[in-house]
Every structure is written in structure tokens, then in C-alpha cells.
Design an enzyme around this catalytic site. Structure first.
Site, PDB file in Angstrom:
ATOM      1  N   SER A  15       0.842  -1.187  -0.040  1.00  0.00           N
ATOM      2  CA  SER A  15      -0.102  -0.159  -0.153  1.00  0.00           C
ATOM      3  C   SER A  15       0.971   1.151  -0.048  1.00  0.00           C
ATOM      4  O   SER A  15       0.673   2.124  -0.918  1.00  0.00           O
ATOM      5  CB  SER A  15      -0.781  -0.008   1.215  1.00  0.00           C
ATOM      6  OG  SER A  15      -1.645  -1.032   1.510  1.00  0.00           O
ATOM      7  N   GLU A  35       9.507  -5.528  -5.557  1.00  0.00           N
ATOM      8  CA  GLU A  35       8.773  -6.277  -4.603  1.00  0.00           C
ATOM      9  C   GLU A  35       9.054  -7.698  -4.939  1.00  0.00           C
ATOM     10  O   GLU A  35       9.110  -8.337  -5.829  1.00  0.00           O
ATOM     11  CB  GLU A  35       6.925  -5.938  -5.342  1.00  0.00           C
ATOM     12  CG  GLU A  35       6.210  -7.083  -4.599  1.00  0.00           C
ATOM     13  CD  GLU A  35       5.777  -6.954  -3.340  1.00  0.00           C
ATOM     14  OE1 GLU A  35       6.142  -6.070  -2.427  1.00  0.00           O
ATOM     15  OE2 GLU A  35       6.315  -8.259  -2.573  1.00  0.00           O
ATOM     16  N   CYS A  43      -2.306  -5.765   1.969  1.00  0.00           N
ATOM     17  CA  CYS A  43      -3.780  -5.397   2.098  1.00  0.00           C
ATOM     18  C   CYS A  43      -4.386  -6.208   0.826  1.00  0.00           C
ATOM     19  O   CYS A  43      -5.473  -6.716   0.972  1.00  0.00           O
ATOM     20  CB  CYS A  43      -3.647  -3.894   1.840  1.00  0.00           C
ATOM     21  SG  CYS A  43      -5.454  -3.291   1.373  1.00  0.00           S
ATOM     22  N   CYS A  48      -6.553  -6.990   3.737  1.00  0.00           N
ATOM     23  CA  CYS A  48      -7.872  -6.137   3.791  1.00  0.00           C
ATOM     24  C   CYS A  48      -8.841  -6.572   2.838  1.00  0.00           C
ATOM     25  O   CYS A  48     -10.164  -7.000   2.969  1.00  0.00           O
ATOM     26  CB  CYS A  48      -7.660  -4.748   3.692  1.00  0.00           C
ATOM     27  SG  CYS A  48      -6.173  -4.089   4.178  1.00  0.00           S
ATOM     28  N   LYS A  51      -9.786 -10.389   3.070  1.00  0.00           N
ATOM     29  CA  LYS A  51     -10.536 -10.555   4.267  1.00  0.00           C
ATOM     30  C   LYS A  51     -12.088  -9.973   3.861  1.00  0.00           C
ATOM     31  O   LYS A  51     -13.081 -10.748   4.481  1.00  0.00           O
ATOM     32  CB  LYS A  51      -9.944  -9.839   5.150  1.00  0.00           C
ATOM     33  CG  LYS A  51     -10.257  -9.922   6.452  1.00  0.00           C
ATOM     34  CD  LYS A  51     -11.234  -8.721   7.096  1.00  0.00           C
ATOM     35  CE  LYS A  51     -10.880  -7.311   6.808  1.00  0.00           C
ATOM     36  NZ  LYS A  51      -9.846  -6.721   7.771  1.00  0.00           N
ATOM     37  N   TYR A  99      -2.217  -2.405  -9.724  1.00  0.00           N
ATOM     38  CA  TYR A  99      -0.938  -1.715  -8.916  1.00  0.00           C
ATOM     39  C   TYR A  99       0.222  -1.494  -9.743  1.00  0.00           C
ATOM     40  O   TYR A  99       0.808  -0.484  -9.718  1.00  0.00           O
ATOM     41  CB  TYR A  99      -0.836  -2.662  -7.700  1.00  0.00           C
ATOM     42  CG  TYR A  99      -1.751  -2.352  -6.391  1.00  0.00           C
ATOM     43  CD1 TYR A  99      -1.265  -1.426  -5.423  1.00  0.00           C
ATOM     44  CD2 TYR A  99      -3.116  -2.390  -6.521  1.00  0.00           C
ATOM     45  CE1 TYR A  99      -2.140  -1.017  -4.297  1.00  0.00           C
ATOM     46  CE2 TYR A  99      -3.928  -2.100  -5.500  1.00  0.00           C
ATOM     47  CZ  TYR A  99      -3.503  -1.380  -4.478  1.00  0.00           C
ATOM     48  OH  TYR A  99      -4.380  -0.854  -3.398  1.00  0.00           O
ATOM     49  N   ALA A 115      14.601  -6.944  -2.440  1.00  0.00           N
ATOM     50  CA  ALA A 115      15.892  -5.870  -2.477  1.00  0.00           C
ATOM     51  C   ALA A 115      16.453  -5.893  -1.224  1.00  0.00           C
ATOM     52  O   ALA A 115      15.855  -6.086  -0.184  1.00  0.00           O
ATOM     53  CB  ALA A 115      15.437  -4.640  -2.958  1.00  0.00           C
ATOM     54  N   TYR A 180      -7.947  -7.499  15.945  1.00  0.00           N
ATOM     55  CA  TYR A 180      -8.913  -7.515  15.157  1.00  0.00           C
ATOM     56  C   TYR A 180      -8.748  -8.688  13.966  1.00  0.00           C
ATOM     57  O   TYR A 180      -9.972  -9.129  13.424  1.00  0.00           O
ATOM     58  CB  TYR A 180      -9.380  -6.028  14.308  1.00  0.00           C
ATOM     59  CG  TYR A 180      -8.189  -5.986  13.250  1.00  0.00           C
ATOM     60  CD1 TYR A 180      -8.325  -6.035  11.761  1.00  0.00           C
ATOM     61  CD2 TYR A 180      -6.880  -5.353  13.500  1.00  0.00           C
ATOM     62  CE1 TYR A 180      -7.321  -5.656  10.952  1.00  0.00           C
ATOM     63  CE2 TYR A 180      -5.993  -4.934  12.651  1.00  0.00           C
ATOM     64  CZ  TYR A 180      -6.311  -5.263  11.276  1.00  0.00           C
ATOM     65  OH  TYR A 180      -5.395  -5.143  10.481  1.00  0.00           O
ATOM     66  N   GLU A 184     -11.906 -11.051  13.494  1.00  0.00           N
ATOM     67  CA  GLU A 184     -12.551 -11.224  11.897  1.00  0.00           C
ATOM     68  C   GLU A 184     -12.791 -12.403  11.527  1.00  0.00           C
ATOM     69  O   GLU A 184     -13.691 -13.126  10.740  1.00  0.00           O
ATOM     70  CB  GLU A 184     -12.142 -10.192  11.143  1.00  0.00           C
ATOM     71  CG  GLU A 184     -12.223  -8.809  11.294  1.00  0.00           C
ATOM     72  CD  GLU A 184     -11.237  -7.859  10.736  1.00  0.00           C
ATOM     73  OE1 GLU A 184     -11.701  -6.501  10.694  1.00  0.00           O
ATOM     74  OE2 GLU A 184     -10.259  -8.127  10.079  1.00  0.00           O
ATOM     75  N   ASP A 306       3.935  -0.278   7.539  1.00  0.00           N
ATOM     76  CA  ASP A 306       3.725  -1.303   8.800  1.00  0.00           C
ATOM     77  C   ASP A 306       5.315  -1.510   9.502  1.00  0.00           C
ATOM     78  O   ASP A 306       5.357  -2.025  10.488  1.00  0.00           O
ATOM     79  CB  ASP A 306       3.306  -2.454   8.396  1.00  0.00           C
ATOM     80  CG  ASP A 306       1.868  -2.558   8.456  1.00  0.00           C
ATOM     81  OD1 ASP A 306       1.227  -1.514   8.548  1.00  0.00           O
ATOM     82  OD2 ASP A 306       1.156  -3.688   8.386  1.00  0.00           O
ATOM     83  N   THR A 314      -3.926   0.145   6.217  1.00  0.00           N
ATOM     84  CA  THR A 314      -3.676   0.590   4.939  1.00  0.00           C
ATOM     85  C   THR A 314      -3.850   2.243   4.533  1.00  0.00           C
ATOM     86  O   THR A 314      -2.645   2.809   3.867  1.00  0.00           O
ATOM     87  CB  THR A 314      -4.634  -0.074   4.017  1.00  0.00           C
ATOM     88  OG1 THR A 314      -4.081  -1.440   3.871  1.00  0.00           O
ATOM     89  CG2 THR A 314      -4.354   0.509   2.635  1.00  0.00           C
ATOM     90  N   ALA A 344     -12.293   0.323  11.411  1.00  0.00           N
ATOM     91  CA  ALA A 344     -13.424  -0.793  11.354  1.00  0.00           C
ATOM     92  C   ALA A 344     -12.962  -2.024  11.639  1.00  0.00           C
ATOM     93  O   ALA A 344     -11.695  -2.191  11.804  1.00  0.00           O
ATOM     94  CB  ALA A 344     -14.150  -0.829  10.072  1.00  0.00           C
ATOM     95  N   GLU A 444     -29.200   7.832  12.466  1.00  0.00           N
ATOM     96  CA  GLU A 444     -30.096   8.859  13.013  1.00  0.00           C
ATOM     97  C   GLU A 444     -29.903   8.854  14.581  1.00  0.00           C
ATOM     98  O   GLU A 444     -30.038  10.143  14.956  1.00  0.00           O
ATOM     99  CB  GLU A 444     -31.540   8.804  12.592  1.00  0.00           C
ATOM    100  CG  GLU A 444     -32.483   7.827  13.202  1.00  0.00           C
ATOM    101  CD  GLU A 444     -33.871   8.009  12.648  1.00  0.00           C
ATOM    102  OE1 GLU A 444     -34.644   9.072  12.838  1.00  0.00           O
ATOM    103  OE2 GLU A 444     -34.367   7.059  12.168  1.00  0.00           O
TER     104      GLU A 444
END
Ligand code: FAD
Length: 462
Positions: A15, A35, A43, A48, A51, A99, A115, A180, A184, A306, A314, A344, A444
Site C-alpha cells: 500500500s 517487490e 492489503c 484487507c 478478508k 497496482y 531487495a 481484529y 474477524e 507497517d 492501509t 473498522a 439517526e
């Protein structure tokens, strides 16, 4: 700068790294990014995104059951794990390609390689067996699930990475952890029909959240059939002759399950990257130490996301990337802002939260007003589902500023995103009261709780 191959070389295509590479390249900088696994990072590939797709998958049985109250007869449903995994794989491959394409489209050069830094301006690309040079280097290597080598039988356990791609859906699973990710996954597996036990060493799950939400979520999860064992950890995981696992707990119980998943924290990816060799300072937790502007102790080397172990989310990694580009390439030193981050938990029901919990607010403010509504959401009236929604505002009695907003219930994550704006803006309870309600909605309640449910003065509830 011209003497180097790149103005910026980014290590890690997740990310934070991808965002920094793309934005810097779009400024006309010569950018390279390496990478070692898959572009998109945690993510997109094993965090994320998959998930949330699995959360959606796991919610269907409740939707089918709830439909009856609305007059629908749903024939007996069946679920195929392999179809879900294959469809998830297709979607993340699509995102992975986007990406990479975004970096290249902006003019950056993407390498599929691990790397390491061999000198403050020299990067070795192991996959290509060559070195490149860069004026600025950004470390954005993220983190990974913490292993538990001290646990006898740890080799039989899986982590969140493997949980996404299990060959078979287990019949029974034990998940260890109270954060979390553990919560989850407990809801995901339970929703998919797996006999699920969550084992947590602390006294209540989700330690950094408001206690009201934690308790209510705990009760609701148990009501659904998820077993939650607090004040317990596993002592040993043994493989049985039938291939199943016996997880022996400190509480004296032994759980016989098909999988044991450890979700006991995440650790930064900083090893074997040459960081010690060039003298990059680390925190005691093994994260890259950075200043307020994400700069390491070596002037031209920076770190975001991270791997710095600040806030592991993220949007935070992306924000830090944007601030880094402002600071390093636009002569506009910008420190990332880590205050009042809305977040969340995609548990079932969901948590959406922003700002201070009641306990944190009480420690910092002498006079706190709590506005709290607990009710059955309208959609559960006809479905008959016995599940409560909780909405809570934490307000500073002196300034009237809303310090925290906490929601447990359907779409709480979406609401938290919107609540992030007034809380970031420092709006007061009076601003909330002046706002017209949207009816009929659950949200509300946020603007119609006129009287405090209770106050906490000097730490005492009155
Ligand atoms: C199961 C799970 C669920 C999550 N859910 C959410 C959520 O709902 N919301 C949210 O905001 N956050 C969530 N997160 C956290 C989020 O994924 C991370 O905060 C985010 O991905 C961090 O981005 P990053 O750029 O710092 O690192 P990453 O996205 O981890 O990217 C780092 C990349 O660097 C690569 N790399 C590492 N070392 C090297 C090297 N030496 N050379 C080359 N490449 C290297 C890695 O392969 C990886 O792709 C979740 C995480 C997990 C594990």
C-alpha cells in the site's frame, strides 16, 4: 542526483510503497520499486481485500435465515470453499496487475525481486543479481504474522496468510489472539459453518477498543455460536493419529480441531535487508525507527507503513507515503497525522470507531458525558434476529467537543468513515444536535441522543 540510476528506489510494493512510487514518478522523478512477492502487498494479496470478500461470503447464511421473516423461502443452500478461493484469487490477481500498471503508467520501473540495501545509495536486487543506485531510498516492506516458536507443536499451526488459501474448509478451528484479525477470522469461519473457538490471553477481546463495544460484540458472537475463551493460551499443539490437532490450553481444556490459527500480532519485515550493515536504527520491536517525517537516522533513507510499526493500517501507510513525497520531493516538509484515525473491525456485527474510548477519555478529561443507545436495528424486527446495535458518543462536558464515536452494528465501518470528518474537525455535541436526522436509519441515533445517558466526573460515574 543525475549520478544515480534513480531519484527514488522503493523497497516493497504494498500500500505505502506503490503509492509513493506512483506519485513520485508522476512528478517526473526517476523511480524504481522492488517487490519480492506480489504487487499490492499485504492489503491486496492477503489482508484487507481478501478478508472483506470472505466476510461477505460468510454473511450469506444469516441473510438466508433472515429472509424468512420478509416472506422469502430460501431452498437449502450449500457452500463451496474452493469456488470462493478461486474467485478471490481472480480478483486479487486483477488488482495486483492494476497496482503494477499504475506504477509503470506513471513512469516508474517495477522489479519482481527481493531487495536489500548494501550502502546508503546502493540497492542489491537479488532476483536480478545486480545492483542499482538511488539518491533517495524508501523502505516500505510491511510486516508479517508473528510466529510462536516457543509453542510446542507450532509447526502444525497456520497464520492469516495460509487461512486464505486452505485446501479444505476445516470442520473445526481454534484461533488464538484477541486482535481484529483474530476476531474477524473467527466470524468468517463461523459464518462459513466451521465450529470456531477463539482463545485469548487477555480479559476481553479487542483490547484497544471501547469496552462497551468489546463486551457487546463478545456476547453477540457467543450467541451466534462462537466459543470465546479469555484468560487462556495454548500450551501445546499435538498432531493426532487421525491427522486432527489437539490444542492443549492453560485453562486445562484440550480442543480437538482441524486447524489452529495463530493471530498473535505482526512483526516488521526488517531482517536480512542489510539495514544493520548500514547502521539503520531500529526500535526495540524491530521496526525501522523514523522521525516525525518518516526519515531514518540516515538522511537519504526513509521508511513508511507497517515496517515502522506506528499505526498498522492501509490508509495510514498511504497517508505516510503522500507525506513522504511532499517532504522529499516537493520541498514541503509534511509530518503524517496519526490523530483521530477512524477504523473498522469487520466482525459480525461490525465495529466502526473513531476517537477516544470512554476509558481513555476519562483518564484525560475531568467531566465526560456519555450518550448511548442500544436498540434492535429495524431490519432485525421482521427477521427476528436477536441482535442489538450499539451507538455511543463520548463528549467532553467542558468544551462539548465530541471525543469519540463508537458503533457496533450493520454498516458501522461505513458510518465510522463519515464520523471521522466531524471528529477530525473538532465539532461539538451541539453541532451534532443541530444536524437533521435521516429517517429511518440506524445512524439517526447519532444526532438524536439529546440527554447524556450518564456522566463521568473525576473518574466517578454519576
Ligand atoms: C489479515 C489482515 C487483514 C487486514 N485488514 C485491514 C483492514 O481491514 N483495513 C486496514 O486498513 N488494514 C488492514 N490490514 C493491514 C494492512 O494490510 C497493512 O497495514 C498495510 O498493507 C501496510 O502497508 P505497507 O505498504 O506498510 O506494507 P505491505 O502492504 O505489507 O507491503 C509490503 C511489501 O513489501 C514486500 N517486501 C518485504 N520485504 C521486501 C524486500 N526485502 N524486497 C522486496 N519486497 C519486499 C512484501 O512482499 C510486501 O508486498 C490487514 C492486515 C492483515 C494481515
Amino acid at each position: 542526483m543525475a549520478g544515480y540510476d534513480y531519484d527514488l528506489f522503493v523497497i516493497g510494493g504494498g500500500s505505502g510503497g506503490v503509492r509513493a512510487a506512483r506519485v513520485a514518478a508522476a512528478l517526473g522523478k526517476r523511480v524504481g520499486i522492488a517487490e519480492e512477492y506480489r504487487f499490492g502487498g499485504t492489503c491486496v494479496i492477503r489482508g484487507c481485500v481478501p478478508k472483506k470478500l470472505y466476510v461477505y461470503a460468510s454473511q450469506f447464511p444469516e441473510h438466508f435465515a433472515d429472509a424468512a421473516g420478509y416472506g422469502w423461502t430460501v431452498p437449502e443452500a450449500s457452500f463451496d470453499w474452493r469456488t470462493l478461493v478461486a474467485n478471490k484469487d481472480r480478483e486479487i490477481s486483477r488488482l495486483e496487475a492494476i497496482y503494477k500498471k499504475n506504477v509503470e503508467g506513471a513512469g516508474g520501473e517495477a522489479f519482481h525481486s527481493r531487495a536489500m540495501i548494501v550502502d546508503p545509495h546502493v540497492i542489491h536486487l537479488l532476483g536480478e543479481d545486480r545492483t542499482v543506485t538511488a539518491d533517495q531510498i524508501l523502505i516500505a516492506t510491511g510486516g508479517r504474522p508473528a510466529a510462536h516458536p516457543a509453542l510446542p507443536g507450532h509447526e502444525h499451526c497456520i497464520f492469516s496468510n495460509e487461512a486464505f488459501d486452505l485446501k479444505e474448509l476445516p470442520k473445526a478451528i481454534m484461533i488464538e489472539g484477541g486482535g481484529y484479525i483474530a476476531v474477524e477470522f473467527a466470524n468468517i469461519f463461523h459464518g462459513l459453518g466451521v465450529d470456531t473457538t477463539l482463545v485469548y490471553r487477555g480479559k476481553e477481546i479487542l483490547s484497544r477498543f471501547d469496552m462497551d463495544l468489546r463486551r457487546t460484540l463478545h456476547e453477540t458472537m457467543e450467541k451466534k455460536g462462537i466459543k470465546i475463551l479469555c484468560h487462556a493460551v495454548s500450551e501445546e499443539v499435538r498432531k493426532r493419529p487421525d491427522g486432527r490437532l489437539d490444542a492443549v490450553l492453560t485453562s486445562g481444556q484440550t480442543l480437538t480441531v482441524d486447524q489452529v490459527m495463530l493471530a498473535i500480532g505482526r512483526i516488521p519485515n526488517t531482517e536480512n535487508m542489510g539495514l544493520e550493515g548500514i547502521g539503520i536504527e531500529m526500535t526495540p520491536a524491530g521496526a525501522v525507527k523514523v522521525d516525525d517525517y518518516s526519515r531514518t537516522n540516515i538522511d537519504n533513507i526513509w521508511a513508511i507503513g507497517d515496517v515502522t510499526n506506528r499505526v498498522q493500517l492501509t490508509p495510514v501507510a498511504i497517508h505516510e507515503a503522500m507525506c513522504f513525497v511532499e517532504t522529499a520531493f516537493k520541498s514541503n516538509p509534511t509530518a503524517p497525522d496519526h490523530e483521530t484515525i477512524a477504523t473498522a473491525v469487520f466482525s459480525q456485527p461490525e465495529i466502526g470507531t473513531v476517537g477516544l474510548s470512554e476509558d481513555e477519555a476519562v483518564k484525560r478529561f475531568a467531566d465526560i458525558e456519555i450518550y448511548r443507545a442500544s436498540f434492535r436495528p429495524m431490519r432485525h424486527t421482521l427477521s427476528g434476529r436477536d441482535e442489538k446495535m450499539l451507538i455511543k458518543l463520548v463528549v467532553d462536558g467542558a468544551s462539548r467537543k465530541v471525543l469519540g464515536a463508537h458503533i457496533l452494528g450493520p454498516d458501522a465501518g461505513e458510518m465510522a468513515q463519515l464520523l471521522g470528518i466531524p471528529l477530525k474537525a473538532g465539532l461539538t455535541k451541539d453541532d451534532f444536535d443541530r444536524t437533521m436526522a435521516v429517517h429511518p436509519t440506524a445512524a439517526e441515533e447519532l444526532v438524536t441522543m439529546y440527554k447524556p445517558t450518564y456522566r463521568v466526573k473525576d473518574g466517578q460515574r454519576v
